[in-house]
Design a protein around this motif. Structure first.
Motif, PDB file in Angstrom:
ATOM      1  N   MET A 135      -5.766  -4.968  -7.371  1.00 27.35           N
ATOM      2  CA  MET A 135      -5.470  -3.537  -7.398  1.00 27.35           C
ATOM      3  C   MET A 135      -6.626  -2.810  -6.741  1.00 27.35           C
ATOM      4  N   ARG A 136      -6.287  -1.812  -5.944  1.00 21.62           N
ATOM      5  CA  ARG A 136      -7.326  -0.978  -5.347  1.00 21.62           C
ATOM      6  C   ARG A 136      -6.990   0.475  -5.648  1.00 21.62           C
ATOM      7  N   PHE A 137      -7.995   1.200  -6.120  1.00 23.40           N
ATOM      8  CA  PHE A 137      -7.857   2.589  -6.532  1.00 23.40           C
ATOM      9  C   PHE A 137      -8.624   3.513  -5.595  1.00 23.40           C
ATOM     10  N   HIS A 138      -8.145   4.739  -5.483  1.00 27.36           N
ATOM     11  CA  HIS A 138      -8.886   5.820  -4.844  1.00 27.36           C
ATOM     12  C   HIS A 138      -9.369   6.721  -5.976  1.00 27.36           C
ATOM     13  N   PRO A 139     -10.604   7.216  -5.916  1.00 26.03           N
ATOM     14  CA  PRO A 139     -11.147   7.989  -7.041  1.00 26.03           C
ATOM     15  C   PRO A 139     -10.378   9.259  -7.376  1.00 26.03           C
ATOM     16  N   VAL A 140      -9.664   9.840  -6.441  1.00 25.15           N
ATOM     17  CA  VAL A 140      -8.924  11.076  -6.692  1.00 25.15           C
ATOM     18  C   VAL A 140      -7.404  10.866  -6.627  1.00 25.15           C
ATOM     19  N   ASP A 141      -6.947  10.110  -5.671  1.00 24.78           N
ATOM     20  CA  ASP A 141      -5.528  10.052  -5.337  1.00 24.78           C
ATOM     21  C   ASP A 141      -4.723   8.961  -6.042  1.00 24.78           C
ATOM     22  N   SER A 142      -5.350   8.111  -6.828  1.00 26.87           N
ATOM     23  CA  SER A 142      -4.620   7.061  -7.528  1.00 26.87           C
ATOM     24  C   SER A 142      -4.166   7.550  -8.898  1.00 26.87           C
ATOM     25  N   HIS A 143      -2.929   7.201  -9.236  1.00 22.13           N
ATOM     26  CA  HIS A 143      -2.353   7.585 -10.526  1.00 22.13           C
ATOM     27  C   HIS A 143      -1.169   6.647 -10.795  1.00 22.13           C
ATOM     28  N   PRO A 144      -0.689   6.592 -12.035  1.00 26.27           N
ATOM     29  CA  PRO A 144       0.390   5.658 -12.360  1.00 26.27           C
ATOM     30  C   PRO A 144       1.637   5.800 -11.488  1.00 26.27           C
ATOM     31  N   ILE A 147       0.862  -1.172   0.000  1.00 24.95           N
ATOM     32  CA  ILE A 147       0.000   0.000   0.000  1.00 24.95           C
ATOM     33  C   ILE A 147       0.903   1.228   0.000  1.00 24.95           C
ATOM     34  N   TYR A 148       0.791   2.008  -1.048  1.00 21.58           N
ATOM     35  CA  TYR A 148       1.539   3.263  -1.114  1.00 21.58           C
ATOM     36  C   TYR A 148       0.527   4.385  -0.920  1.00 21.58           C
ATOM     37  N   ALA A 149       0.609   5.045   0.220  1.00 22.38           N
ATOM     38  CA  ALA A 149      -0.344   6.108   0.555  1.00 22.38           C
ATOM     39  C   ALA A 149       0.421   7.259   1.183  1.00 22.38           C
ATOM     40  N   ARG A 150       0.315   8.409   0.526  1.00 22.13           N
ATOM     41  CA  ARG A 150       0.952   9.622   1.036  1.00 22.13           C
ATOM     42  C   ARG A 150      -0.056  10.748   0.977  1.00 22.13           C
ATOM     43  N   GLN A 151      -0.196  11.431   2.062  1.00 22.20           N
ATOM     44  CA  GLN A 151      -1.110  12.567   2.109  1.00 22.20           C
ATOM     45  C   GLN A 151      -0.276  13.815   2.356  1.00 22.20           C
ATOM     46  N   ALA A 152       0.335  14.302   1.283  1.00 18.58           N
ATOM     47  CA  ALA A 152       1.187  15.476   1.403  1.00 18.58           C
ATOM     48  C   ALA A 152       0.452  16.740   0.981  1.00 18.58           C
ATOM     49  N   SER A 153      -0.417  16.615   0.029  1.00 15.99           N
ATOM     50  CA  SER A 153      -1.181  17.744  -0.479  1.00 15.99           C
ATOM     51  C   SER A 153      -2.366  17.175  -1.244  1.00 15.99           C
ATOM     52  N   CYS A 154      -3.041  18.001  -1.977  1.00 16.70           N
ATOM     53  CA  CYS A 154      -4.170  17.507  -2.754  1.00 16.70           C
ATOM     54  C   CYS A 154      -3.849  17.703  -4.229  1.00 16.70           C
ATOM     55  N   PRO A 155      -3.862  16.704  -5.066  1.00 19.46           N
ATOM     56  CA  PRO A 155      -4.185  15.333  -4.698  1.00 19.46           C
ATOM     57  C   PRO A 155      -3.008  14.643  -4.005  1.00 19.46           C
ATOM     58  N   SER A 156      -3.325  13.618  -3.293  1.00 22.51           N
ATOM     59  CA  SER A 156      -2.320  12.818  -2.611  1.00 22.51           C
ATOM     60  C   SER A 156      -1.980  11.621  -3.484  1.00 22.51           C
ATOM     61  N   ASP A 157      -1.325  10.624  -2.903  1.00 18.67           N
ATOM     62  CA  ASP A 157      -0.943   9.413  -3.626  1.00 18.67           C
ATOM     63  C   ASP A 157      -1.598   8.217  -2.959  1.00 18.67           C
ATOM     64  N   PHE A 158      -2.179   7.332  -3.780  1.00 22.19           N
ATOM     65  CA  PHE A 158      -2.726   6.102  -3.232  1.00 22.19           C
ATOM     66  C   PHE A 158      -2.680   4.994  -4.277  1.00 22.19           C
ATOM     67  N   ALA A 159      -2.139   3.862  -3.876  1.00 21.38           N
ATOM     68  CA  ALA A 159      -2.156   2.639  -4.683  1.00 21.38           C
ATOM     69  C   ALA A 159      -2.066   1.458  -3.735  1.00 21.38           C
ATOM     70  N   ASP A 160      -2.814   0.428  -4.020  1.00 21.50           N
ATOM     71  CA  ASP A 160      -2.851  -0.776  -3.194  1.00 21.50           C
ATOM     72  C   ASP A 160      -2.823  -1.962  -4.148  1.00 21.50           C
TER      73      ASP A 160
END
Length: 135
Positions: free
Chosen positions: A96-105, A19-32
């Motif tokens: 794979m699990r995505f977040h509607p805003v924070d997931s990206h390649p 799980i890569y999750a970082r909440q540094a700003s908007c948008p953040s990073d999320f991948a699972d």
């Protein structure tokens, strides 16, 4: 002639979750992601499981772009000269699990790298399923 370099993985390592999750700003990073690492003779193969579980996204083109990013991250991490081993792995993407805003390649690439690190940590433990770490 036998090589002095060990290969990775030394045994099947299944259910590696990253799980890569970082909440540094908007948008953040999320991948699972969840992947399996299986030994093979040489090199790296990457495949998508026929029954790939996908949560949070229904766009096949976006999924494919993120799948390619997972593969790139795995290949990047497995081929680092500092690892001290020769990659000989068949890698299967299972979930794979995505977040509607924070997931990206880029986040999925990092999750791929983290999956390798998690598998490396598990490589010298007895085989078991369900390895999970967060980065």
């Amino acid at each position: 002639m036998k090589s002095d370099t060990a290969t990775f993985p030394p045994h099947p390592i299944q259910g590696v979750r990253a799980i890569y999750a970082r909440q540094a700003s908007c948008p953040s990073d999320f991948a699972d992601v969840t992947v399996d690492f299986e030994p093979r003779e040489t090199g790296i193969t990457f495949e998508i499981a026929a029954d790939l579980a996908v949560d949070g996204d229904d766009d096949p083109a976006w999924q494919a772009e993120c799948q390619a990013a997972v593969e790139a991250g795995i290949r990047d991490e497995l081929t680092q000269p500092a690892t001290g081993f020769s990659p000989a792995a068949a890698v299967v993407l299972r979930r794979m699990r995505f977040h509607p805003v924070d997931s990206h390649p880029r986040a999925f690439r990092q999750a791929g790298r983290l999956a390798v690190r998690n598998a490396l940590a598990a490589a010298h433990q007895p085989p078991r399923a369900g390895i999970e770490r967060q980065g």
